[in-house]
Every structure is written in structure tokens, then in C-alpha cells.
Scaffold this motif. Structure first.
Motif, PDB file in Angstrom:
ATOM      1  N   HIS A 165       0.835  -1.198   0.000  1.00  0.00           N
ATOM      2  CA  HIS A 165       0.000   0.000   0.000  1.00  0.00           C
ATOM      3  C   HIS A 165       0.875   1.255   0.000  1.00  0.00           C
ATOM      4  O   HIS A 165       1.890   1.309   0.695  1.00  0.00           O
ATOM      5  CB  HIS A 165      -0.922   0.017   1.226  1.00  0.00           C
ATOM      6  CG  HIS A 165      -1.961  -1.059   1.177  1.00  0.00           C
ATOM      7  ND1 HIS A 165      -1.696  -2.363   1.529  1.00  0.00           N
ATOM      8  CD2 HIS A 165      -3.280  -1.016   0.812  1.00  0.00           C
ATOM      9  CE1 HIS A 165      -2.800  -3.082   1.384  1.00  0.00           C
ATOM     10  NE2 HIS A 165      -3.758  -2.297   0.941  1.00  0.00           N
ATOM     11  N   HIS A 166       0.440   2.246  -0.768  1.00  0.00           N
ATOM     12  CA  HIS A 166       1.196   3.484  -0.885  1.00  0.00           C
ATOM     13  C   HIS A 166       0.914   4.427   0.275  1.00  0.00           C
ATOM     14  O   HIS A 166      -0.099   4.315   0.958  1.00  0.00           O
ATOM     15  CB  HIS A 166       0.847   4.195  -2.198  1.00  0.00           C
ATOM     16  CG  HIS A 166       1.362   3.501  -3.409  1.00  0.00           C
ATOM     17  ND1 HIS A 166       0.816   3.674  -4.655  1.00  0.00           N
ATOM     18  CD2 HIS A 166       2.396   2.625  -3.571  1.00  0.00           C
ATOM     19  CE1 HIS A 166       1.475   2.943  -5.540  1.00  0.00           C
ATOM     20  NE2 HIS A 166       2.434   2.295  -4.909  1.00  0.00           N
ATOM     21  N   VAL A 197      -0.320   7.796   2.061  1.00  0.00           N
ATOM     22  CA  VAL A 197      -1.649   8.404   1.895  1.00  0.00           C
ATOM     23  C   VAL A 197      -1.593   9.853   2.364  1.00  0.00           C
ATOM     24  O   VAL A 197      -1.061  10.149   3.445  1.00  0.00           O
ATOM     25  CB  VAL A 197      -2.704   7.633   2.714  1.00  0.00           C
ATOM     26  CG1 VAL A 197      -4.049   8.348   2.674  1.00  0.00           C
ATOM     27  CG2 VAL A 197      -2.836   6.204   2.195  1.00  0.00           C
ATOM     28  N   ASP A 255     -10.452  15.068   0.885  1.00  0.00           N
ATOM     29  CA  ASP A 255     -10.814  13.771   0.331  1.00  0.00           C
ATOM     30  C   ASP A 255     -10.349  12.643   1.255  1.00  0.00           C
ATOM     31  O   ASP A 255      -9.175  12.567   1.618  1.00  0.00           O
ATOM     32  CB  ASP A 255     -10.164  13.624  -1.052  1.00  0.00           C
ATOM     33  CG  ASP A 255     -10.622  12.368  -1.779  1.00  0.00           C
ATOM     34  OD1 ASP A 255     -11.495  11.644  -1.256  1.00  0.00           O
ATOM     35  OD2 ASP A 255     -10.092  12.115  -2.884  1.00  0.00           O
ATOM     36  N   GLU A 304      -8.703   7.700  -0.158  1.00  0.00           N
ATOM     37  CA  GLU A 304      -7.530   6.842  -0.070  1.00  0.00           C
ATOM     38  C   GLU A 304      -7.366   6.248   1.323  1.00  0.00           C
ATOM     39  O   GLU A 304      -7.069   5.055   1.471  1.00  0.00           O
ATOM     40  CB  GLU A 304      -6.272   7.621  -0.465  1.00  0.00           C
ATOM     41  CG  GLU A 304      -6.169   7.915  -1.942  1.00  0.00           C
ATOM     42  CD  GLU A 304      -4.816   8.487  -2.315  1.00  0.00           C
ATOM     43  OE1 GLU A 304      -3.979   8.697  -1.413  1.00  0.00           O
ATOM     44  OE2 GLU A 304      -4.593   8.716  -3.509  1.00  0.00           O
ATOM     45  N   MET A 354      -9.961   3.573   1.913  1.00  0.00           N
ATOM     46  CA  MET A 354      -9.604   2.315   1.266  1.00  0.00           C
ATOM     47  C   MET A 354      -8.551   1.567   2.083  1.00  0.00           C
ATOM     48  O   MET A 354      -8.630   0.341   2.246  1.00  0.00           O
ATOM     49  CB  MET A 354      -9.084   2.573  -0.149  1.00  0.00           C
ATOM     50  CG  MET A 354      -8.778   1.314  -0.940  1.00  0.00           C
ATOM     51  SD  MET A 354      -8.207   1.697  -2.621  1.00  0.00           S
ATOM     52  CE  MET A 354      -9.639   2.551  -3.264  1.00  0.00           C
ATOM     53  N   LEU A 355      -7.567   2.308   2.607  1.00  0.00           N
ATOM     54  CA  LEU A 355      -6.541   1.684   3.442  1.00  0.00           C
ATOM     55  C   LEU A 355      -7.181   1.041   4.668  1.00  0.00           C
ATOM     56  O   LEU A 355      -6.848  -0.109   5.025  1.00  0.00           O
ATOM     57  CB  LEU A 355      -5.521   2.739   3.872  1.00  0.00           C
ATOM     58  CG  LEU A 355      -4.324   2.238   4.681  1.00  0.00           C
ATOM     59  CD1 LEU A 355      -3.357   1.467   3.787  1.00  0.00           C
ATOM     60  CD2 LEU A 355      -3.597   3.405   5.355  1.00  0.00           C
ATOM     61  N   GLU A 390      -0.876   6.621 -13.338  1.00  0.00           N
ATOM     62  CA  GLU A 390      -2.120   6.993 -12.674  1.00  0.00           C
ATOM     63  C   GLU A 390      -2.712   8.269 -13.238  1.00  0.00           C
ATOM     64  O   GLU A 390      -3.915   8.500 -13.195  1.00  0.00           O
ATOM     65  CB  GLU A 390      -1.900   7.129 -11.174  1.00  0.00           C
ATOM     66  CG  GLU A 390      -1.654   5.782 -10.493  1.00  0.00           C
ATOM     67  CD  GLU A 390      -1.363   5.925  -9.018  1.00  0.00           C
ATOM     68  OE1 GLU A 390      -1.157   7.064  -8.573  1.00  0.00           O
ATOM     69  OE2 GLU A 390      -1.356   4.896  -8.319  1.00  0.00           O
TER      70      GLU A 390
END
Length: 233
Positions: free
Chosen positions: A79-80, A82, A103, A106, A109-110, A231
Motif C-alpha cells: 500500500h502506498h 496516503v 478527500d 484513499e 480504502m486503506l 495513474e
């Protein structure tokens, strides 16, 4: 009985890695240390500066701490980092916390993937866990989430937050809100800035009622230039 948790903590990798995140963490810990508010930060201080990704759990039978740490390494590597947008003190029910004002896709989602991926390590709640959570008082959806995942505030019920206080008595809300605003205006250059979450961490509660301590820190992957170009293509 030992419990573990998977938390997001800006600044754990240190000032040299991200001075803005380190400043935020230092400012929150200075808030916890203020003696005039100690009775309103008892649990916040015990759990420590964090945002919950996978809520505290006891290890399932046959699982080991070493396996959990290896899983955290693998999860972080997959995972990147965030971006946490515009964190600032705000109301979360009767609590006060640093909330995102940008936002959340991300980080949501993590958190969703952490709930799923680490669930194999979670023992089912015992009677004490169930009594503490009082599922009979939860709305139907939160009760269903608690029964399936051991915690009611996951998936659509999740909100990223870094806890600053325990529940605030209504008579003290104005006082605490004013104190928080003044504290972070004075001490926190990172408030209202974008902060990069660079790692996840395993925390450990070694016995009931003990503080949650950092067990291990697991750096998230840094997006490569090639990934960034794909991306945005």
C-alpha cells in the motif's frame, strides 16, 4: 490478556522523514500532557495518538505475534503512502479529534483493506468485550458490523480521526473547544496542512488497562515516478 491494534500515526518515522507530521504528533502529545485537562484525556492518553485502522483484538488461536508483524510488513509494502488533507480539531459526537477536511477516499480504502486483511488474526470477542461494546445499544448496521468484524465503526461507518479527548461534558464544551483552538494555533504548524501518512503501526496492550505502546512501525510504499505517470495518464 494481550491485545493488538493496527493504527495510523503521522510522524512515527521521525522528523527527518516528515517534519510536518512530526510537528503534528508533538503538538498532540503536548495537548495530552496538559495537566488541567488530564481528567478529559484519560483514555486518549492510554490508547495514544493514533487513528484506528484495525481496532484492538486478541490473537486468534494458533496465531503468533511474529506472524502478525510479518503480515503488517506485507500489508504496508503493498500500500502506498496516503495524503491526509487539512487535519484540524473538530467535534466527533461528544469527543474531540483531528478530522480530515478533504478527500478521505484513499485513507478509507486503506482502513477497509486493513479490516479485512488482519481479521484472520482476530479472536472472537469474549463476554467482557461484548459487554463493553454494548451491541444491544447500537443501530442495526453497526451491530451487524460488530458481530462480523468485532468493531462497529468500519466500512461505511468509518471516519478517520485522531482522538484528542474522552467524552466532553456539555458544560465544558466551549472551554475545551477554545483551549484546543488556542493550543494548536500556538503549537501546531501542521494543523490545516496536508500531512503524509508514511507508515502503519502495530500497538500492543500488554494487560487490561495498560497503555497501548508502539510494538512495530511498518513504512508504506512510496509511489514511483512511473506509477504516478500511469495513474495520471
Amino acid at each position: 490478556m494481550t491485545r493488538y491494534a493496527v493504527y495510523a500515526v503521522p510522524g512515527l518515522l521521525g522528523e527527518n522523514d516528515d517534519p510536518i507530521a512530526a510537528d503534528l504528533r508533538d503538538s498532540v502529545e503536548a495537548w495530552y500532557a496538559r495537566p488541567e485537562f488530564h481528567e478529559l484525556t484519560v483514555d486518549a492518553r492510554r490508547y495514544g495518538f493514533h487513528a484506528t485502522l484495525k481496532a484492538p483484538f486478541r490473537l486468534a488461536g494458533g496465531r503468533t505475534e511474529a506472524e502478525l508483524r510479518a503480515a503488517a510488513d506485507a500489508f504496508a509494502a503493498a500500500h502506498h503512502t496516503v495524503l491526509l488533507s487539512a487535519l484540524r480539531p473538530a467535534n466527533l459526537g461528544r469527543f474531540r479529534a483531528l478530522l480530515l477536511h478533504g478527500d478521505e477516499a484513499e485513507v478509507r480504502m486503506l482502513a477497509d483493506e486493513a479490516v479485512r486483511d488482519f481479521d484472520v488474526f482476530r479472536a472472537e470477542p469474549d463476554d467482557a468485550d461484548i459487554r463493553r461494546r454494548r451491541p444491544e445499544m447500537l443501530p442495526p448496521r453497526q451491530r451487524a458490523l460488530f458481530e462480523q468484524w468485532g468493531y462497529p465503526y468500519v466500512f461505511e461507518e468509518f471516519r478517520f480521526h485522531l482522538t484528542l479527548t474522552d467524552p466532553i461534558p456539555p458544560a465544558r464544551e466551549s472551554e475545551i473547544d477554545g483551549a484546543l483552538a488556542a493550543h494548536f494555533a500556538r503549537n501546531g504548524q501542521a494543523v490545516d496542512s496536508d500531512v503524509l501518512l508514511r507508515s502503519i503501526a502495530l500497538f500492543i496492550e500488554r494487560e487490561p488497562g495498560a497503555p497501548f505502546d508502539v510494538l512495530s512501525v511498518h513504512p508504506l510504499a512510496t509511489p514511483s515516478a512511473d506509477t504516478d505517470m500511469q495513474e495520471t495518464a
